[in-house]
Design a protein around this motif. Structure first.
Motif, PDB file in Angstrom:
ATOM      1  N   SER A  81     -22.920 -27.548 -85.892  1.00  0.00           N
ATOM      2  CA  SER A  81     -22.241 -26.330 -85.459  1.00  0.00           C
ATOM      3  C   SER A  81     -20.928 -26.645 -84.731  1.00  0.00           C
ATOM      4  O   SER A  81     -19.957 -25.897 -84.850  1.00  0.00           O
ATOM      5  CB  SER A  81     -23.154 -25.469 -84.582  1.00  0.00           C
ATOM      6  N   LYS A  82     -20.882 -27.754 -84.022  1.00  0.00           N
ATOM      7  CA  LYS A  82     -19.644 -28.152 -83.332  1.00  0.00           C
ATOM      8  C   LYS A  82     -18.578 -28.550 -84.359  1.00  0.00           C
ATOM      9  O   LYS A  82     -17.402 -28.208 -84.197  1.00  0.00           O
ATOM     10  CB  LYS A  82     -19.932 -29.321 -82.379  1.00  0.00           C
ATOM     11  N   GLN A  83     -18.985 -29.219 -85.414  1.00  0.00           N
ATOM     12  CA  GLN A  83     -18.056 -29.582 -86.490  1.00  0.00           C
ATOM     13  C   GLN A  83     -17.530 -28.311 -87.167  1.00  0.00           C
ATOM     14  O   GLN A  83     -16.344 -28.206 -87.466  1.00  0.00           O
ATOM     15  CB  GLN A  83     -18.749 -30.464 -87.528  1.00  0.00           C
ATOM     16  N   LEU A  84     -18.430 -27.373 -87.412  1.00  0.00           N
ATOM     17  CA  LEU A  84     -18.052 -26.093 -88.020  1.00  0.00           C
ATOM     18  C   LEU A  84     -17.082 -25.340 -87.118  1.00  0.00           C
ATOM     19  O   LEU A  84     -16.079 -24.792 -87.590  1.00  0.00           O
ATOM     20  CB  LEU A  84     -19.296 -25.239 -88.279  1.00  0.00           C
ATOM     21  N   LEU A  85     -17.347 -25.330 -85.828  1.00  0.00           N
ATOM     22  CA  LEU A  85     -16.472 -24.661 -84.867  1.00  0.00           C
ATOM     23  C   LEU A  85     -15.069 -25.263 -84.905  1.00  0.00           C
ATOM     24  O   LEU A  85     -14.071 -24.541 -84.942  1.00  0.00           O
ATOM     25  CB  LEU A  85     -17.054 -24.779 -83.455  1.00  0.00           C
ATOM     26  N   ARG A  86     -14.993 -26.579 -84.933  1.00  0.00           N
ATOM     27  CA  ARG A  86     -13.706 -27.260 -84.938  1.00  0.00           C
ATOM     28  C   ARG A  86     -12.904 -26.937 -86.201  1.00  0.00           C
ATOM     29  O   ARG A  86     -11.761 -26.515 -86.140  1.00  0.00           O
ATOM     30  CB  ARG A  86     -13.899 -28.775 -84.812  1.00  0.00           C
ATOM     31  N   SER A  87     -13.532 -27.107 -87.362  1.00  0.00           N
ATOM     32  CA  SER A  87     -12.792 -26.891 -88.610  1.00  0.00           C
ATOM     33  C   SER A  87     -12.545 -25.408 -88.883  1.00  0.00           C
ATOM     34  O   SER A  87     -11.471 -25.033 -89.357  1.00  0.00           O
ATOM     35  CB  SER A  87     -13.522 -27.541 -89.792  1.00  0.00           C
TER      36      SER A  87
ATOM     37  N   PHE B 143      -7.891 -15.452 -88.476  1.00  0.00           N
ATOM     38  CA  PHE B 143      -8.284 -15.144 -87.100  1.00  0.00           C
ATOM     39  C   PHE B 143      -9.663 -14.477 -87.073  1.00  0.00           C
ATOM     40  O   PHE B 143     -10.530 -14.867 -86.274  1.00  0.00           O
ATOM     41  CB  PHE B 143      -7.245 -14.245 -86.423  1.00  0.00           C
ATOM     42  N   SER B 144      -9.870 -13.506 -87.945  1.00  0.00           N
ATOM     43  CA  SER B 144     -11.185 -12.837 -88.020  1.00  0.00           C
ATOM     44  C   SER B 144     -12.286 -13.830 -88.367  1.00  0.00           C
ATOM     45  O   SER B 144     -13.385 -13.778 -87.810  1.00  0.00           O
ATOM     46  CB  SER B 144     -11.155 -11.720 -89.062  1.00  0.00           C
ATOM     47  N   PHE B 145     -11.972 -14.732 -89.292  1.00  0.00           N
ATOM     48  CA  PHE B 145     -12.943 -15.754 -89.675  1.00  0.00           C
ATOM     49  C   PHE B 145     -13.253 -16.662 -88.487  1.00  0.00           C
ATOM     50  O   PHE B 145     -14.422 -16.991 -88.241  1.00  0.00           O
ATOM     51  CB  PHE B 145     -12.414 -16.577 -90.861  1.00  0.00           C
ATOM     52  N   ALA B 146     -12.229 -17.052 -87.743  1.00  0.00           N
ATOM     53  CA  ALA B 146     -12.435 -17.905 -86.567  1.00  0.00           C
ATOM     54  C   ALA B 146     -13.359 -17.226 -85.555  1.00  0.00           C
ATOM     55  O   ALA B 146     -14.236 -17.878 -84.974  1.00  0.00           O
ATOM     56  CB  ALA B 146     -11.098 -18.260 -85.925  1.00  0.00           C
ATOM     57  N   LEU B 147     -13.179 -15.929 -85.358  1.00  0.00           N
ATOM     58  CA  LEU B 147     -14.073 -15.192 -84.449  1.00  0.00           C
ATOM     59  C   LEU B 147     -15.520 -15.234 -84.934  1.00  0.00           C
ATOM     60  O   LEU B 147     -16.447 -15.409 -84.137  1.00  0.00           O
ATOM     61  CB  LEU B 147     -13.618 -13.735 -84.320  1.00  0.00           C
ATOM     62  N   ARG B 148     -15.701 -15.073 -86.239  1.00  0.00           N
ATOM     63  CA  ARG B 148     -17.057 -15.151 -86.806  1.00  0.00           C
ATOM     64  C   ARG B 148     -17.657 -16.538 -86.579  1.00  0.00           C
ATOM     65  O   ARG B 148     -18.849 -16.670 -86.276  1.00  0.00           O
ATOM     66  CB  ARG B 148     -17.040 -14.835 -88.298  1.00  0.00           C
ATOM     67  N   ILE B 149     -16.827 -17.554 -86.725  1.00  0.00           N
ATOM     68  CA  ILE B 149     -17.296 -18.928 -86.540  1.00  0.00           C
ATOM     69  C   ILE B 149     -17.674 -19.178 -85.078  1.00  0.00           C
ATOM     70  O   ILE B 149     -18.693 -19.821 -84.788  1.00  0.00           O
ATOM     71  CB  ILE B 149     -16.235 -19.939 -87.030  1.00  0.00           C
ATOM     72  N   VAL B 150     -16.888 -18.658 -84.152  1.00  0.00           N
ATOM     73  CA  VAL B 150     -17.208 -18.805 -82.721  1.00  0.00           C
ATOM     74  C   VAL B 150     -18.560 -18.147 -82.431  1.00  0.00           C
ATOM     75  O   VAL B 150     -19.419 -18.731 -81.752  1.00  0.00           O
ATOM     76  CB  VAL B 150     -16.089 -18.207 -81.832  1.00  0.00           C
ATOM     77  N   LYS B 151     -18.765 -16.950 -82.973  1.00  0.00           N
ATOM     78  CA  LYS B 151     -20.047 -16.249 -82.751  1.00  0.00           C
ATOM     79  C   LYS B 151     -21.203 -16.987 -83.411  1.00  0.00           C
ATOM     80  O   LYS B 151     -22.303 -17.064 -82.849  1.00  0.00           O
ATOM     81  CB  LYS B 151     -19.945 -14.813 -83.243  1.00  0.00           C
ATOM     82  N   LEU B 152     -20.950 -17.542 -84.591  1.00  0.00           N
ATOM     83  CA  LEU B 152     -21.992 -18.316 -85.265  1.00  0.00           C
ATOM     84  C   LEU B 152     -22.330 -19.568 -84.459  1.00  0.00           C
ATOM     85  O   LEU B 152     -23.496 -19.920 -84.317  1.00  0.00           O
ATOM     86  CB  LEU B 152     -21.544 -18.701 -86.685  1.00  0.00           C
ATOM     87  N   TYR B 153     -21.305 -20.224 -83.927  1.00  0.00           N
ATOM     88  CA  TYR B 153     -21.536 -21.398 -83.083  1.00  0.00           C
ATOM     89  C   TYR B 153     -22.415 -21.035 -81.880  1.00  0.00           C
ATOM     90  O   TYR B 153     -23.358 -21.755 -81.551  1.00  0.00           O
ATOM     91  CB  TYR B 153     -20.205 -21.995 -82.601  1.00  0.00           C
ATOM     92  N   GLN B 154     -22.108 -19.906 -81.243  1.00  0.00           N
ATOM     93  CA  GLN B 154     -22.915 -19.466 -80.099  1.00  0.00           C
ATOM     94  C   GLN B 154     -24.362 -19.235 -80.529  1.00  0.00           C
ATOM     95  O   GLN B 154     -25.290 -19.661 -79.841  1.00  0.00           O
ATOM     96  CB  GLN B 154     -22.327 -18.189 -79.503  1.00  0.00           C
ATOM     97  N   PHE B 155     -24.562 -18.583 -81.665  1.00  0.00           N
ATOM     98  CA  PHE B 155     -25.903 -18.324 -82.188  1.00  0.00           C
ATOM     99  C   PHE B 155     -26.630 -19.633 -82.489  1.00  0.00           C
ATOM    100  O   PHE B 155     -27.785 -19.821 -82.080  1.00  0.00           O
ATOM    101  CB  PHE B 155     -25.810 -17.464 -83.455  1.00  0.00           C
ATOM    102  N   LEU B 156     -25.955 -20.543 -83.194  1.00  0.00           N
ATOM    103  CA  LEU B 156     -26.608 -21.800 -83.582  1.00  0.00           C
ATOM    104  C   LEU B 156     -26.965 -22.659 -82.378  1.00  0.00           C
ATOM    105  O   LEU B 156     -28.036 -23.270 -82.340  1.00  0.00           O
ATOM    106  CB  LEU B 156     -25.710 -22.588 -84.547  1.00  0.00           C
ATOM    107  N   SER B 157     -26.096 -22.697 -81.383  1.00  0.00           N
ATOM    108  CA  SER B 157     -26.375 -23.550 -80.230  1.00  0.00           C
ATOM    109  C   SER B 157     -27.416 -22.929 -79.293  1.00  0.00           C
ATOM    110  O   SER B 157     -28.259 -23.642 -78.762  1.00  0.00           O
ATOM    111  CB  SER B 157     -25.095 -23.893 -79.471  1.00  0.00           C
ATOM    112  N   VAL B 158     -27.396 -21.617 -79.142  1.00  0.00           N
ATOM    113  CA  VAL B 158     -28.349 -20.966 -78.228  1.00  0.00           C
ATOM    114  C   VAL B 158     -29.697 -20.715 -78.912  1.00  0.00           C
ATOM    115  O   VAL B 158     -30.747 -21.099 -78.391  1.00  0.00           O
ATOM    116  CB  VAL B 158     -27.764 -19.645 -77.669  1.00  0.00           C
ATOM    117  N   GLU B 159     -29.670 -20.081 -80.065  1.00  0.00           N
ATOM    118  CA  GLU B 159     -30.918 -19.672 -80.730  1.00  0.00           C
ATOM    119  C   GLU B 159     -31.588 -20.797 -81.518  1.00  0.00           C
ATOM    120  O   GLU B 159     -32.806 -20.909 -81.514  1.00  0.00           O
ATOM    121  CB  GLU B 159     -30.652 -18.499 -81.685  1.00  0.00           C
TER     122      GLU B 159
END
Length: 119
Positions: A34-40, A11-27
């Motif tokens: 990043s969408k593939q990473l978010l899914r897996s 669960f903690s890892f999933a939260l990190r991945i969600v935040k990373l996805y937000q960073f990668l898509s916005v910044e």
């Protein structure tokens, strides 16, 4: 290791991945990898939760084995993002150590459950 440990870590890892996805898509304006990473990366924890309510030990093992496959896929996407310079060394190593740990815990639970079925 109990499934509470894997549930918490995934669960903690999933939260990190969600935040990373937000960073990668916005910044970084990176949407495909990043969408593939978010899914897996988020599927691991979902499968762990699903395994907790498995219908049998073989079903439990099967669900955790799929979670392990998702963890391996997540590792692939992280390496690809690092090699393509979307992630720096520090970001990559931190996430890499988490996914390696999750994979080891999943493998341990699967092996232990298989051994208990033989008895």
């Amino acid at each position: 290791m109990s499934d509470n440990v894997i549930k918490s870590k995934s669960f903690s890892f999933a939260l990190r991945i969600v935040k990373l996805y937000q960073f990668l898509s916005v910044e970084k304006k990176e949407f495909i990898l990043s969408k593939q990473l978010l899914r897996s990366g988020t599927a691991i924890g979902a499968l762990v939760c699903e395994a907790k309510h498995a219908e049998s030990k073989p079903d439990f093992i099967h669900k955790l084995a799929i979670a392990q496959k998702e963890a391996n896929e997540t590792d692939y996407w992280l390496q690809l993002l690092f090699q393509s310079e979307y992630l720096n060394e520090i970001q990559f190593q931190s996430l890499k150590s988490d996914i390696v740990e999750i994979n080891k815990i999943l493998a341990s639970i699967i092996v232990t459950t298989k051994q208990s079925m033989k008895k």
